[in-house]
Each structure stands twice: as C-alpha cells, then as structure tokens.
Design an enzyme around this catalytic site. Structure first.
Site, short mmCIF file in Angstrom:
data_model
loop_
_atom_site.label_atom_id
_atom_site.label_comp_id
_atom_site.label_asym_id
_atom_site.label_seq_id
_atom_site.Cartn_x
_atom_site.Cartn_y
_atom_site.Cartn_z
N GLY A 162 -45.20 -11.24 -17.95
CA GLY A 162 -46.12 -11.21 -16.81
C GLY A 162 -46.54 -12.61 -16.42
O GLY A 162 -46.36 -13.56 -17.19
N CYS A 205 -42.36 -12.06 -24.26
CA CYS A 205 -43.00 -13.14 -23.53
C CYS A 205 -44.51 -12.91 -23.46
O CYS A 205 -45.19 -13.02 -24.47
CB CYS A 205 -42.38 -13.29 -22.14
SG CYS A 205 -42.80 -14.88 -21.36
N TYR A 206 -45.07 -12.56 -22.30
CA TYR A 206 -46.52 -12.31 -22.24
C TYR A 206 -46.92 -11.22 -23.24
O TYR A 206 -47.97 -11.31 -23.88
CB TYR A 206 -46.93 -11.87 -20.83
CG TYR A 206 -48.42 -11.60 -20.71
CD1 TYR A 206 -49.30 -12.64 -20.42
CD2 TYR A 206 -48.94 -10.32 -20.89
CE1 TYR A 206 -50.67 -12.41 -20.32
CE2 TYR A 206 -50.30 -10.08 -20.80
CZ TYR A 206 -51.17 -11.13 -20.52
OH TYR A 206 -52.53 -10.90 -20.43
N HIS A 219 -36.92 -14.01 -23.00
CA HIS A 219 -36.62 -12.78 -22.27
C HIS A 219 -35.27 -12.22 -22.75
O HIS A 219 -34.21 -12.62 -22.26
CB HIS A 219 -36.60 -13.05 -20.76
CG HIS A 219 -37.97 -13.22 -20.19
ND1 HIS A 219 -38.74 -12.16 -19.77
CD2 HIS A 219 -38.72 -14.33 -20.00
CE1 HIS A 219 -39.91 -12.61 -19.33
NE2 HIS A 219 -39.93 -13.93 -19.47
N GLU A 244 -34.24 -9.32 -22.17
CA GLU A 244 -33.74 -8.29 -21.26
C GLU A 244 -32.79 -8.84 -20.20
O GLU A 244 -32.07 -8.06 -19.56
CB GLU A 244 -34.91 -7.57 -20.58
CG GLU A 244 -35.67 -8.37 -19.53
CD GLU A 244 -36.79 -9.22 -20.10
OE1 GLU A 244 -37.72 -9.57 -19.35
OE2 GLU A 244 -36.73 -9.57 -21.31
N GLY A 250 -23.75 4.50 4.39
CA GLY A 250 -22.34 4.30 4.09
C GLY A 250 -22.12 3.59 2.79
O GLY A 250 -21.01 3.53 2.27
N VAL A 275 -22.96 2.79 -1.43
CA VAL A 275 -22.90 3.65 -2.61
C VAL A 275 -24.24 4.32 -2.88
O VAL A 275 -24.29 5.47 -3.33
CB VAL A 275 -22.40 2.86 -3.84
CG1 VAL A 275 -23.35 1.71 -4.18
CG2 VAL A 275 -22.23 3.77 -5.05
N ASP A 276 -25.35 3.64 -2.62
CA ASP A 276 -26.66 4.20 -2.95
C ASP A 276 -26.94 5.48 -2.17
O ASP A 276 -27.26 6.52 -2.75
CB ASP A 276 -27.77 3.17 -2.68
CG ASP A 276 -27.51 1.85 -3.36
OD1 ASP A 276 -26.85 1.85 -4.42
OD2 ASP A 276 -27.97 0.81 -2.84
N SER A 277 -26.84 5.41 -0.86
CA SER A 277 -27.12 6.59 -0.05
C SER A 277 -26.05 7.66 -0.24
O SER A 277 -26.35 8.86 -0.20
CB SER A 277 -27.25 6.22 1.43
OG SER A 277 -26.07 5.62 1.91
N LYS A 323 -28.03 -0.77 -9.68
CA LYS A 323 -26.78 -0.51 -8.99
C LYS A 323 -25.66 -0.03 -9.91
O LYS A 323 -24.95 0.92 -9.59
CB LYS A 323 -26.34 -1.78 -8.25
CG LYS A 323 -25.06 -1.62 -7.44
CD LYS A 323 -25.29 -0.83 -6.17
CE LYS A 323 -26.07 -1.66 -5.18
NZ LYS A 323 -26.22 -0.95 -3.87
#
Length: 520
Positions: A55, A82-83, A169, A171, A224, A226-228, A375
């Site tokens: 943070g 971290c924080y 970090h 991650e 159009g 990939v997400d939708s 994604k």
C-alpha cells in the site's frame, strides 16, 4: 460449493488483486477484502490463510491504516507483503522507521535462512522492491530470513504462530521466484491443498447467472474481443436464447473490424447478434474534446444510451407485452476496475468506459462474470468453453477504441489515418509471426504534435505515429517488446509511404509502471 478462502486484505495497493490472482495460480481459492473490514468479519469467513497487501501509506504515520492485533492470535497463517510486512512488524513490537534510502525496482537481496516461505531460495537473488520504509528489528519470536542494502529485515518468520513477512513484491513477474514464495506459504506453511481452477469458476458462474436472471431478457455489449466474447458465451450457457448480443459500431474501430466481428462471433457461438451503427453520434459527441477522461466518460455514457435503445428494439422483436430487458452483460476485467479506482483506496489511474465511465442513472442490472479475473485467466476459460484460438488469443483492444489512441481531438480524417497505420502495423507483425508473442500493440497518432520532415525533396510538417508493442501476462505490469529491426523498418517505411500526413514513426520503450499500456 462453499469454499474457505485465502483472504487478501487490500491496503490500497495497485497489485492487491494480483496477489489474489497468484494465489489462484497456486490452485487455491482467494477473495479480496478491504482493510476496513472488521477482523471479526474476516474471521467469520473461516479463512485458510490471510495475506496483507502492499500500500502507499507508511505505518508510522498517524493516519496510516492498521489492523486489530487480535488477528495475529487467531491461529490463521498470515503473510505480509511490503506494507503488510511493515504493518505486522509495527503491530507486534518491531522497530519500523523511514528508510535512509528507499528501494524501488530491481534489488539484490541476501537470503540468510532459506527456510519457511524462502524454502529453496538461493543465497542471492534479484527481486522487485517498492518501499521507503525499513524494518530495523523484527518483533520478538521472529527470525530474519533475508536482508537487502536498505532493509535490515527484508523477510521474517514466526513459525510458531505461522506469521511471515516479506519486504519485496513476490506477486509481480519482476520477482522471478515470487510464485515459489506464495506457494511455500500456502502449501507448506498453511497446509492448504489445491481447491480451485478456472473451469470450476466457469461452472459456478453459469449456475449463478441462471439463478439470478430467471426468465428475464439479457443483452451483452459485444466488442469482438476475448473479454466480451467469453462473458457472452458464459451467459449464453446459462440462459440460452434469452441473450442477445449488441455490437455497437461506434466509428472508433480498426480497419475491417465490423465485418470480422459480425462473421466470426456468430459463426463460433451461434448467439443472436444485433449490430447498431452509431458511428456518427460517437464521432460528433467527441468533437472538440481532447482531455482523455472526458473522452472515456462521453463514450461510456453513449454506450449505455445505445444499449437502452437496442434493448427497446429487442423487447419489441421478442413480442412479449410489457417485457423489459433488465440485464446488461459486460466483459469487465479486474485491471479495468482497479485503474478506475475500484480497489480499496486505490487511486484513479484512468476511467474505463465500462467502469468509471458508466452513468449514475444506469437502468440495467450488470452481469460481469469476469470482473475479478485477469486476461490470461479469461483466455483459459475461453478455451474451456470451446471458443476458437483466433478469438481467444485476439490482442486486447480498448473499449473506447481509437479515440484514446488519438492524442488530441478525434476527427474522421484522423480516425481514417490511424486506421490505416494500425492496419499496416498489424499486417507486418502477423507476417513476421509475432501475434502470439506480443500481448498488445497500441498504434498512437500524436495529433497535437507536428514535426518537420522531407519527402520527395519537399518539406513536410506532419504528425508522428507511435508504435507501442508490449509483453505482459495480466496487464497490471508490462515490458516493452523487443521487436526485430527488420519488422520495425517495414512498419515505418509502409506507414510513412502509405499514410499521407505521417512523416515520422517512433518506438515506445517504456514499461508499466511508470507508464500505462495505452497513452490515454
């Protein structure tokens, strides 16, 4: 099936959801919660483990967020990053203070004790740091596992209480062995077995959507991409022909995209598709607008108004007297949410049209089955759903389209110019076999910048085009892609020869952070 989660407590970090994502990569179910949630409510979820995120605050400041210390005596394994590490040290009596020199970016650490969360770690390694606070002395009961030039305690562990902290970090992909640390914590220290997969999430979402929607009609905003496409396919699995997809041609799309979406999507899914041509309305609404946030909000508002009109037409076509379309499906991902300020205390980096750009009087109930995903996780689900590779691996394209790839006012002439330059760049990258190597390649027109050039022995005063190929796995962090020189040469030569008014092509070599992927 109800699962006991690993809770990721968000202290306002841009990477909080990324931590939850890494937990899921370890095949463990995770949930993100705000640091303002009372500890009793956290514990009521019966978490298998808890992770404190990073943070922007400093723990020694009066208004810094804290945690009820009783959480450390609850018997739940905790990892502070971290924080979160600094917070754990501060709350338990360690010595925490401002660092003499902050550590940002790649940093070398020395591992003194390759046990517990650092099991299997080499004695020296490069990690990703981002802090200006140091732990001078670990709390009583903790052992120091690692140090760095500006962090006397860079990693620590209290194995008796199963409390662990790490200053870097783990991650982010910039820490090569970061996933090992998370898996050591989850599997070895917390003793958690595999309990999650994208396929399982897909099945849960289908059941949840079916239950919530009932007999209502649903529309999906299809771009159009990939997400939708994945979001629509998930909903279609749940409600069948109650779903109609609406594809808005807002005039901000790339060359040939309207025809491609109409053909490819229907052929792959069989879902009803209604195309609405609103290109004149969108381009007119953007006249004279140059500020990026204003562009996004205008586009978001027009999207919803267009959907509302389409919904009325769909109801009329269904022929059900008094029927109403109550639900709107969006392919919103977590990077959209966090950059729009949707995290716990995160800053608004930019408003995405489907998040921060939505009007307050929205008439639809939203269905966003991918809202907590990244994604590459969406692509996994798309493959599980049987979507073809050309759809699953399509490079991301922003919802506001080319409007945010024109730095300056959006006009029809500028859109046409950028469309052609973008098509040339995509053609050359495809020809070179780079489509699966490049995550995304924004092509940007600097409409408010001019530079002197010479073409045909004459002076020109044209606009530059920016080529920004990047590589990433989750869009939260990204590096610029090292494109072969011959491909760059081909792109530059074709754009300056075929796009009248462009006399310069430049190559963006900035990572994220500090830049975002799109220019606006």
């Amino acid at each position: 099936m109800e699962r006991r989660p690993v809770l990721v407590v968000d202290y306002g970090a841009q990477y909080a959801e990324l931590i939850a994502r890494r937990v899921r990569e370890a095949h463990v179910y995770s949930e993100l919660v705000a640091h303002t949630m009372p500890v009793d409510e956290m514990l009521a979820k019966k978490p298998l483990a808890i992770i404190f995120s990073g943070g922007p605050a400093s723990v020694y400041e009066p208004d810094a967020p804290h945690i009820d210390p009783k959480i450390f005596d609850a018997g739940v394994p905790i990892l502070g990053i971290c924080y979160g590490c600094q917070l754990m040290a501060e709350e338990l009596g360690g010595d925490v203070d401002k660092a003499a020199m902050g550590e940002y970016g790649k940093t070398s650490v020395e591992v003194d004790n390759s046990s517990y969360i650092l099991n299997g770690s080499p004695a020296e390694q490069t990690v990703w740091m981002s802090h200006g606070v140091q732990i001078n002395k670990a709390p009583e009961g903790f052992v120091t596992l690692a140090t760095s030039p500006s962090a006397p305690v860079a990693a620590m562990a209290d194995p008796q209480r199963k409390l662990y902290g790490i200053q870097w970090h783990c991650e982010v992909k910039h820490t090569p062995l970061g996933q090992n640390i998370i898996e050591n914590f989850l599997h070895n220290e917390a003793g958690i077995e595999d309990n999650w997969s994208p396929k399982g999430l897909m099945e849960e979402q289908i059941e949840k959507i079916r239950e919530e929607v009932g007999d209502d009609q649903v529309i999906c905003g299809l771009s159009g991409g990939v997400d939708s496409a994945v979001a629509a396919t998930l909903v279609h699995k749940a409600v069948g022909d109650q779903l109609t997809c609406v594809f808005v041609n807002h005039g901000l799309l790339r060359e040939g995209e309207v025809e491609q979406v109409q053909h490819d999507f229907v052929q792959a899914t069989g879902i009803k598709l209604k195309t609405v041509d609103a290109s004149e309305e969108f381009v007119s609404a953007l006249k004279g607008v140059t500020e990026p946030e204003a562009k996004r909000k205008i586009i978001g508002d027009l999207f919803i108004k267009t959907f509302e009109k389409a919904a009325s037409q769909i109801v009329a076509e269904v022929g059900e007297k008094g029927a109403k379309v109550k639900w709107l499906v969006q392919g919103t991902l977590y990077p959209d949410v966090v950059e729009s300020g949707g995290g716990s205390g995160t800053a608004v980096i930019k408003s995405h049209h489907n998040v921060g750009g939505l009007p307050e009087n929205l008439e639809f109930k939203l269905i966003e089955p991918l809202r907590s995903l990244f994604k590459d996780e969406v692509r996994q689900i798309g493959t599980h759903l049987g979507l073809p590779d050309y759809m699953v691996w399509r490079q991301p394209f922003p919802g506001p389209g080319l409007a945010i790839r024109i730095v300056g006012e959006v006009t029809q002439d500028r859109l046409n110019l950028l469309r052609r330059a973008d098509a040339i760049a995509r053609e050359e990258m495809t020809k070179a076999g780079l489509d699966r190597k490049i995550w995304q390649c924004p092509v940007v027109l600097l409409a408010n910048v001019h530079s002197v050039g010479v073409q045909g022995d004459e002076r020109t005063y044209g606009n530059p085009i920016v080529i920004r190929p990047i590589e990433s796995s989750d869009a939260m962090t990204a590096d610029w892609f090292h494109m072969p020189y011959d491909v760059l040469t081909a792109i530059s030569n074709r754009i300056t020869n075929e796009c009248r008014g462009i006399n310069r092509v430049v190559y963006d070599v900035t990572s994220k952070p500090p830049a975002t992927i799109e220019w606006e």
